[in-house]
Enzyme design. Structure first.
Site, PDB file in Angstrom:
ATOM      1  N   LYS A   1       7.710   1.113   1.534  1.00 24.69           N
ATOM      2  CA  LYS A   1       8.359   0.253   0.528  1.00 24.69           C
ATOM      3  C   LYS A   1       9.747   0.773   0.148  1.00 24.69           C
ATOM      4  O   LYS A   1      10.677   0.005  -0.013  1.00 24.69           O
ATOM      5  CB  LYS A   1       7.518   0.171  -0.754  1.00 24.69           C
ATOM      6  CG  LYS A   1       6.266  -0.641  -0.628  1.00 24.69           C
ATOM      7  CD  LYS A   1       5.533  -0.698  -1.947  1.00 24.69           C
ATOM      8  CE  LYS A   1       5.172   0.661  -2.476  1.00 24.69           C
ATOM      9  NZ  LYS A   1       4.265   1.419  -1.607  1.00 24.69           N
TER      10      LYS A   1
ATOM     11  N   ASP B   1      -0.604   1.006  -4.631  1.00 27.30           N
ATOM     12  CA  ASP B   1      -1.659   0.023  -4.812  1.00 27.30           C
ATOM     13  C   ASP B   1      -1.735  -0.446  -6.259  1.00 27.30           C
ATOM     14  O   ASP B   1      -1.554   0.337  -7.181  1.00 27.30           O
ATOM     15  CB  ASP B   1      -2.992   0.637  -4.405  1.00 27.30           C
ATOM     16  CG  ASP B   1      -2.902   1.290  -3.043  1.00 27.30           C
ATOM     17  OD1 ASP B   1      -2.846   0.568  -2.047  1.00 27.30           O
ATOM     18  OD2 ASP B   1      -2.859   2.530  -3.009  1.00 27.30           O
TER      19      ASP B   1
ATOM     20  N   LYS C   1       0.834  -1.203   0.000  1.00 29.04           N
ATOM     21  CA  LYS C   1       0.000   0.000   0.000  1.00 29.04           C
ATOM     22  C   LYS C   1       0.877   1.265   0.000  1.00 29.04           C
ATOM     23  O   LYS C   1       1.949   1.271   0.592  1.00 29.04           O
ATOM     24  CB  LYS C   1      -0.863  -0.039   1.261  1.00 29.04           C
ATOM     25  CG  LYS C   1      -1.790   1.121   1.443  1.00 29.04           C
ATOM     26  CD  LYS C   1      -2.604   0.900   2.700  1.00 29.04           C
ATOM     27  CE  LYS C   1      -3.379   2.161   3.056  1.00 29.04           C
ATOM     28  NZ  LYS C   1      -2.526   3.262   3.470  1.00 29.04           N
TER      29      LYS C   1
ATOM     30  N   LYS D   1       6.836   9.472  -7.996  1.00 24.70           N
ATOM     31  CA  LYS D   1       7.386  10.300  -6.907  1.00 24.70           C
ATOM     32  C   LYS D   1       8.922  10.271  -6.922  1.00 24.70           C
ATOM     33  O   LYS D   1       9.580  11.102  -6.316  1.00 24.70           O
ATOM     34  CB  LYS D   1       6.826   9.747  -5.581  1.00 24.70           C
ATOM     35  CG  LYS D   1       6.978  10.650  -4.398  1.00 24.70           C
ATOM     36  CD  LYS D   1       5.860  10.428  -3.362  1.00 24.70           C
ATOM     37  CE  LYS D   1       5.625   9.000  -2.932  1.00 24.70           C
ATOM     38  NZ  LYS D   1       6.506   8.442  -1.939  1.00 24.70           N
TER      39      LYS D   1
END
Ligand code: SF4
Length: 307
Positions: A54, A167, A49, A80
């Site tokens: 991560k 996601d 998520k 990003k």
């Protein structure tokens, strides 16, 4: 090798590719060009998520592999483009930035235009993304792999880590699964993270029908308790490979643009470093594929006690 069962309930027939253009039953995504297969390296795709950690997990894991003597390539697949931030200590230009600079003539690019060396020699690449609301994120991942292949960076790596956008909402975001041997899911012990994980399990199951990717396991992050996660694991056949606590020192490491191995010694960080080194060692030795079956949405609500 075990297989992963597809999600209960098939993809709607009307949404399937009717022309055979997809990458297999139930998919509308373009099949992987065999010329872009990654040979030699162990390839891991890290999912979870959005905001679950991560990039922190991927970077510390890359650092751990590198400290164990592996040649590591980390590919950030989030627009990003901060996946490799703690390894390089800056936001490096993306592949899309580099391509824009040569008017989208990839043959004019040099390796140093899009690959940057980070902590312990980890090679860092940020795929970047199209401007918000335009283009295809999956296409960007494909172009990045193509460039890396053309410049022979993939065969010169022992380990390739794809750090993938939050996601799973479509086949495009699942593109790294076409390349990976093992998919790892980062999650916390809360309903939203586990719900997102369930969709990722389904996506991996779908890709496993046509590609070599298999579920490697779960990395529990920022979690003091793991009771909800344990329930989900038991119901689906997943298991947890590593667990990292919600430590202020880990949060601070990101603010200091550092991986945990660069932070000052502290007992709680020593345990975290050891856990990353142990995780890298076990992934290098090879983790068995998991035959996990995702739940239906309603089943997750029932299992985790929500109405
Ligand atoms: S939604 Fe997925 S397939 Fe569609 S353009 Fe975006 S990344 Fe590509």
């Amino acid at each position: 090798m075990n297989d992963i069962s597809p999600q209960a309930g098939a993809f709607p027939a009307a949404a399937r590719c009717a022309t055979g253009c997809g990458d297999g039953e139930g998919s509308v995504q373009v099949a992987l060009d065999p010329a872009l297969r990654i040979d030699g390296a162990k390839v891991f795709a890290i999912y979870g998520k959005g905001g679950i950690g991560k990039s922190t997990t991927s970077s510390n894991l890359s650092a751990a592999f590198a400290l164990q003597g592996r040649r590591v390539l980390q590919i950030g697949c989030d627009p990003k483009h901060d996946s490799t931030f703690t390894l390089t200590k800056r936001l490096v230009p993306t592949v899309i930035d580099a391509l824009e600079g040569v008017d989208f003539h990839p043959e004019e690019l040099r390796v140093e235009d899009f690959v940057y060396e980070g902590f312990a020699g980890v090679q860092c690449v940020e795929a970047g993304g199209p401007p918000a609301g335009t283009g295809c994120g999956g296409y960007v991942v494909g172009q990045t792999v193509k460039l890396l292949k053309e410049h022979h960076l993939l065969e010169e790596s022992d380990v390739v880590i794809f750090d993938v956008l939050g996601d799973v909402v479509c086949g495009g975001f699942a593109a790294p699964l076409q390349h990976a041997d093992r998919a790892l899911i980062v999650t916390a012990n809360d309903f939203d993270s586990i719900f997102a994980m369930n969709r990722i399990v389904a996506a991996i199951g779908a890709k496993a029908r046509n590609y070599g990717v298999r579920l490697g396991g779960v990395i529990a992050n920022r979690s003091a308790a793991v009771d909800q996660l344990a329930k989900y694991n038991e119901a689906t056949g997943l298991s947890t490979l590593a667990r990292f606590p919600d430590l202020d020192a880990i949060r601070r490491s990101r603010l200091r643009k550092s991986v945990v191995f660069e932070m000052e010694d502290a007992p709680e960080l020593d345990a975290v470093r050891t856990a990353y080194l142990d995780l890298a060692a076990s992934l290098w030795a090879g983790v068995e594929p998991l035959a996990a079956v995702p739940l239906r949405d309603r089943e997750i609500f029932d299992l985790l006690g929500f109405e």
